[in-house]
Write a protein that holds these residues in place. Structure first.
Motif, PDB file in Angstrom:
ATOM      1  N   VAL A 130     -66.030  10.385 -12.338  1.00 19.67           N
ATOM      2  CA  VAL A 130     -64.150   9.619 -11.929  1.00 19.67           C
ATOM      3  C   VAL A 130     -63.632  10.564 -13.392  1.00 19.67           C
ATOM      4  O   VAL A 130     -62.329  11.013 -13.357  1.00 19.67           O
ATOM      5  CB  VAL A 130     -64.604   8.713 -12.957  1.00 19.67           C
ATOM      6  N   ALA A 131     -64.174  10.652 -14.711  1.00 23.02           N
ATOM      7  CA  ALA A 131     -63.370  12.108 -15.485  1.00 23.02           C
ATOM      8  C   ALA A 131     -63.417  13.041 -14.816  1.00 23.02           C
ATOM      9  O   ALA A 131     -62.118  13.768 -14.966  1.00 23.02           O
ATOM     10  CB  ALA A 131     -64.732  12.107 -16.578  1.00 23.02           C
ATOM     11  N   ALA A 132     -63.708  13.859 -13.507  1.00 19.89           N
ATOM     12  CA  ALA A 132     -63.738  15.168 -12.999  1.00 19.89           C
ATOM     13  C   ALA A 132     -62.937  14.951 -12.243  1.00 19.89           C
ATOM     14  O   ALA A 132     -61.759  15.504 -12.009  1.00 19.89           O
ATOM     15  CB  ALA A 132     -65.764  15.139 -12.678  1.00 19.89           C
ATOM     16  N   GLU A 133     -62.924  13.807 -11.608  1.00 25.22           N
ATOM     17  CA  GLU A 133     -62.058  13.341 -10.311  1.00 25.22           C
ATOM     18  C   GLU A 133     -60.167  13.009 -10.806  1.00 25.22           C
ATOM     19  O   GLU A 133     -58.952  13.925 -10.831  1.00 25.22           O
ATOM     20  CB  GLU A 133     -62.027  12.230  -9.692  1.00 25.22           C
ATOM     21  N   PHE A 134     -60.526  12.182 -11.775  1.00 27.88           N
ATOM     22  CA  PHE A 134     -58.444  11.986 -12.654  1.00 27.88           C
ATOM     23  C   PHE A 134     -58.123  13.246 -13.072  1.00 27.88           C
ATOM     24  O   PHE A 134     -57.192  13.679 -12.931  1.00 27.88           O
ATOM     25  CB  PHE A 134     -58.788  11.532 -13.419  1.00 27.88           C
ATOM     26  N   ALA A 135     -59.489  14.142 -14.313  1.00 21.47           N
ATOM     27  CA  ALA A 135     -59.476  15.883 -14.526  1.00 21.47           C
ATOM     28  C   ALA A 135     -58.470  16.290 -13.697  1.00 21.47           C
ATOM     29  O   ALA A 135     -57.362  17.049 -13.710  1.00 21.47           O
ATOM     30  CB  ALA A 135     -60.024  16.398 -15.212  1.00 21.47           C
ATOM     31  N   ALA A 136     -58.581  17.136 -12.335  1.00 21.95           N
ATOM     32  CA  ALA A 136     -58.300  17.360 -10.971  1.00 21.95           C
ATOM     33  C   ALA A 136     -56.799  17.058 -10.548  1.00 21.95           C
ATOM     34  O   ALA A 136     -56.285  17.539 -10.327  1.00 21.95           O
ATOM     35  CB  ALA A 136     -59.950  17.527 -10.223  1.00 21.95           C
ATOM     36  N   LYS A 137     -56.594  15.747 -10.211  1.00 23.99           N
ATOM     37  CA  LYS A 137     -55.577  15.267 -10.311  1.00 23.99           C
ATOM     38  C   LYS A 137     -54.499  14.925 -11.039  1.00 23.99           C
ATOM     39  O   LYS A 137     -53.110  14.888 -10.164  1.00 23.99           O
ATOM     40  CB  LYS A 137     -55.821  13.617  -9.547  1.00 23.99           C
ATOM     41  N   TYR A 138     -55.052  14.216 -11.892  1.00 25.47           N
ATOM     42  CA  TYR A 138     -54.014  14.086 -13.305  1.00 25.47           C
ATOM     43  C   TYR A 138     -54.276  14.862 -14.219  1.00 25.47           C
ATOM     44  O   TYR A 138     -54.146  14.257 -15.489  1.00 25.47           O
ATOM     45  CB  TYR A 138     -54.270  12.868 -13.732  1.00 25.47           C
ATOM     46  N   PRO A 139     -54.042  16.428 -14.286  1.00 27.60           N
ATOM     47  CA  PRO A 139     -54.339  17.508 -16.005  1.00 27.60           C
ATOM     48  C   PRO A 139     -53.570  17.071 -16.925  1.00 27.60           C
ATOM     49  O   PRO A 139     -54.306  16.933 -17.734  1.00 27.60           O
ATOM     50  CB  PRO A 139     -54.594  18.515 -15.095  1.00 27.60           C
ATOM     51  N   ASN A 140     -52.173  16.260 -16.895  1.00 29.16           N
ATOM     52  CA  ASN A 140     -51.283  16.291 -18.224  1.00 29.16           C
ATOM     53  C   ASN A 140     -51.859  14.538 -18.714  1.00 29.16           C
ATOM     54  O   ASN A 140     -51.817  13.937 -19.954  1.00 29.16           O
ATOM     55  CB  ASN A 140     -49.876  15.935 -17.696  1.00 29.16           C
ATOM     56  N   ILE A 141     -52.571  14.441 -18.191  1.00 24.96           N
ATOM     57  CA  ILE A 141     -52.513  12.558 -18.401  1.00 24.96           C
ATOM     58  C   ILE A 141     -54.525  13.177 -18.308  1.00 24.96           C
ATOM     59  O   ILE A 141     -55.334  12.210 -20.078  1.00 24.96           O
ATOM     60  CB  ILE A 141     -53.170  11.597 -17.007  1.00 24.96           C
ATOM     61  N   CYS A 142     -55.327  13.388 -18.419  1.00 23.34           N
ATOM     62  CA  CYS A 142     -56.798  13.497 -18.072  1.00 23.34           C
ATOM     63  C   CYS A 142     -57.024  14.524 -18.091  1.00 23.34           C
ATOM     64  O   CYS A 142     -56.893  15.916 -17.102  1.00 23.34           O
ATOM     65  CB  CYS A 142     -57.985  12.783 -17.312  1.00 23.34           C
ATOM     66  N   ASN A 143     -57.717  15.576 -19.687  1.00 22.12           N
ATOM     67  CA  ASN A 143     -57.912  16.759 -19.097  1.00 22.12           C
ATOM     68  C   ASN A 143     -58.578  16.916 -21.227  1.00 22.12           C
ATOM     69  O   ASN A 143     -58.828  16.029 -21.948  1.00 22.12           O
ATOM     70  CB  ASN A 143     -56.426  17.078 -20.030  1.00 22.12           C
ATOM     71  N   PRO A 144     -59.932  17.664 -20.458  1.00 24.44           N
ATOM     72  CA  PRO A 144     -60.268  17.858 -21.683  1.00 24.44           C
ATOM     73  C   PRO A 144     -60.245  18.925 -22.904  1.00 24.44           C
ATOM     74  O   PRO A 144     -60.730  18.353 -24.637  1.00 24.44           O
ATOM     75  CB  PRO A 144     -61.911  18.726 -21.349  1.00 24.44           C
ATOM     76  N   ALA A 145     -59.214  19.418 -22.623  1.00 23.60           N
ATOM     77  CA  ALA A 145     -58.570  20.273 -23.948  1.00 23.60           C
ATOM     78  C   ALA A 145     -57.465  18.898 -24.134  1.00 23.60           C
ATOM     79  O   ALA A 145     -56.395  18.441 -23.339  1.00 23.60           O
ATOM     80  CB  ALA A 145     -57.733  21.566 -23.112  1.00 23.60           C
ATOM     81  N   ARG A 146     -56.507  19.210 -24.981  1.00 25.05           N
ATOM     82  CA  ARG A 146     -55.252  18.487 -26.274  1.00 25.05           C
ATOM     83  C   ARG A 146     -54.357  19.214 -25.535  1.00 25.05           C
ATOM     84  O   ARG A 146     -54.047  19.689 -24.836  1.00 25.05           O
ATOM     85  CB  ARG A 146     -55.767  19.130 -27.369  1.00 25.05           C
ATOM     86  N   GLY A 147     -53.231  18.108 -25.679  1.00 27.64           N
ATOM     87  CA  GLY A 147     -51.837  18.690 -25.190  1.00 27.64           C
ATOM     88  C   GLY A 147     -51.224  17.925 -24.237  1.00 27.64           C
ATOM     89  O   GLY A 147     -51.260  16.976 -23.972  1.00 27.64           O
ATOM     90  N   GLY A 148     -50.416  18.279 -23.345  1.00 25.26           N
ATOM     91  CA  GLY A 148     -49.550  18.168 -22.362  1.00 25.26           C
ATOM     92  C   GLY A 148     -48.348  16.376 -23.625  1.00 25.26           C
ATOM     93  O   GLY A 148     -47.890  15.883 -22.278  1.00 25.26           O
ATOM     94  N   TYR A 149     -48.002  16.510 -24.599  1.00 26.10           N
ATOM     95  CA  TYR A 149     -46.930  15.498 -25.121  1.00 26.10           C
ATOM     96  C   TYR A 149     -45.457  15.718 -25.072  1.00 26.10           C
ATOM     97  O   TYR A 149     -45.289  17.077 -24.314  1.00 26.10           O
ATOM     98  CB  TYR A 149     -47.507  15.912 -26.686  1.00 26.10           C
ATOM     99  N   THR A 150     -45.439  14.876 -24.690  1.00 29.58           N
ATOM    100  CA  THR A 150     -43.241  14.203 -24.035  1.00 29.58           C
ATOM    101  C   THR A 150     -43.066  14.262 -25.665  1.00 29.58           C
ATOM    102  O   THR A 150     -41.852  14.429 -25.859  1.00 29.58           O
ATOM    103  CB  THR A 150     -43.390  13.221 -23.302  1.00 29.58           C
ATOM    104  N   GLY A 151     -43.835  13.553 -26.879  1.00 28.09           N
ATOM    105  CA  GLY A 151     -43.114  12.708 -27.732  1.00 28.09           C
ATOM    106  C   GLY A 151     -42.284  11.878 -27.846  1.00 28.09           C
ATOM    107  O   GLY A 151     -41.713  11.573 -26.560  1.00 28.09           O
ATOM    108  N   GLY A 152     -42.537  10.943 -28.757  1.00 31.30           N
ATOM    109  CA  GLY A 152     -41.347  10.112 -28.617  1.00 31.30           C
ATOM    110  C   GLY A 152     -41.570   8.619 -27.751  1.00 31.30           C
ATOM    111  O   GLY A 152     -42.791   8.723 -27.384  1.00 31.30           O
ATOM    112  N   SER A 153     -40.697   7.900 -27.496  1.00 28.66           N
ATOM    113  CA  SER A 153     -40.816   6.973 -26.477  1.00 28.66           C
ATOM    114  C   SER A 153     -41.419   7.474 -25.526  1.00 28.66           C
ATOM    115  O   SER A 153     -41.620   6.921 -24.212  1.00 28.66           O
ATOM    116  CB  SER A 153     -40.114   5.907 -26.335  1.00 28.66           C
TER     117      SER A 153
END
Length: 273
Positions: A130-153
């Motif tokens: 499941v982790a691999a599946e979500f990482a492939a589909k939603y890399p900005n939500i599920c990813n082994p690397a940090r990042g993807g921040y939008t900040g604030g609300s």
């Protein structure tokens, strides 16, 4: 926004007018001097706010007629100090330096930062596929690397997607409230579930402070460092090995000296209001 001694201009004039409407008798001249500082301290004391002598988010909000139900209170800080067996000055120093300033975004929801790598890790522990599946589909939500921040609300947009995918993992993957405590600590802090932890963070800054107390109590080394005011050790345990990059230990020592000196003079100690 914070208004403090030495400031001047229309914002200070508006502050003085609001203080007068609340019972002060200030000359409305747009200058933040001793009289304005004293009026703020009196207002903060009356409303059980942390007594700072300057007007920050909480003081300005209450002066504007907003509800104070979610704001941290001076008496809660005092109770937290007693619970941890430390001086008010030490507790106030931690709350001042280690808090994000305000426990809620302007939208009224608790401050969060969604960590996609933590979401990935939480999923990986239960189901690698499941982790691999979500990482492939939603890399900005599920990813082994940090990042993807939008900040604030804007972080709530990422959190909402993660919550649909796996509610508990989503809660665990966020840092929450004034003190940005990670959700995955819920069990160690004595909450019955991730959802119960989130509900506490949603409730008030007072509940967020309670989580901080539990977090310190759960780490004997951290607790001991606070009791002995070994600020470098406290900062290392709380902020991680990179604490020196932001001088957390130096800030804690400096703020503690300020609060302790004020205490010895018989005045109230405080954190940002």
């Amino acid at each position: 926004m914070t208004l403090k001694k030495g400031n001047n201009g229309y914002q200070v004039r508006d502050l003085q007018q609001r203080l007068n409407a609340a019972g002060a008798q200030l000359k409305v001249d747009g200058w933040f001097g001793d009289a304005t500082q004293k009026a703020i301290e009196q207002f903060q004391e009356k409303h059980d706010l942390p007594r700072t002598g300057y007007a920050g988010v909480r003081t300005l909000a209450i002066l504007a007629g907003e509800s104070r139900s979610k704001f941290i209170q001076h008496s809660q800080l005092a109770a937290a100090a007693i619970a941890l067996g430390v001086s008010f000055a030490a507790m106030a120093s931690v709350a001042e330096v280690e808090s994000s300033g305000f426990g809620f975004f302007a939208c009224g929801r608790p401050a969060i930062l969604f960590e996609r790598h933590v979401f990935y890790r939480q999923l990986l522990e239960s189901d690698a596929a499941v982790a691999a599946e979500f990482a492939a589909k939603y890399p900005n939500i599920c990813n082994p690397a940090r990042g993807g921040y939008t900040g604030g609300s804007g972080e709530y947009q990422r959190f909402a997607i993660a919550y649909q995918l796996n509610p508990e993992a989503a809660i665990c993957a966020c840092s929450w409230g004034m003190f940005q405590i990670m959700g995955f600590h819920w069990q160690a802090l004595g909450y019955p579930s991730p959802q119960a932890f989130k509900q506490a963070m949603d409730a008030s800054e007072g509940e967020q402070l309670n989580a901080l107390v539990k977090f310190i109590e759960a780490d004997p080394v951290l607790h001991k460092a606070l009791k002995s005011r070994k600020w470098a050790e406290f900062a290392r345990r709380y902020n991680g090995p990179a604490y020196k990059e932001n001088d957390y230990d130096i800030k804690l020592a400096r703020v503690y000296q300020q609060f302790n000196a004020t205490s010895k003079q018989g005045a109230d100690n405080a954190v940002a209001a």
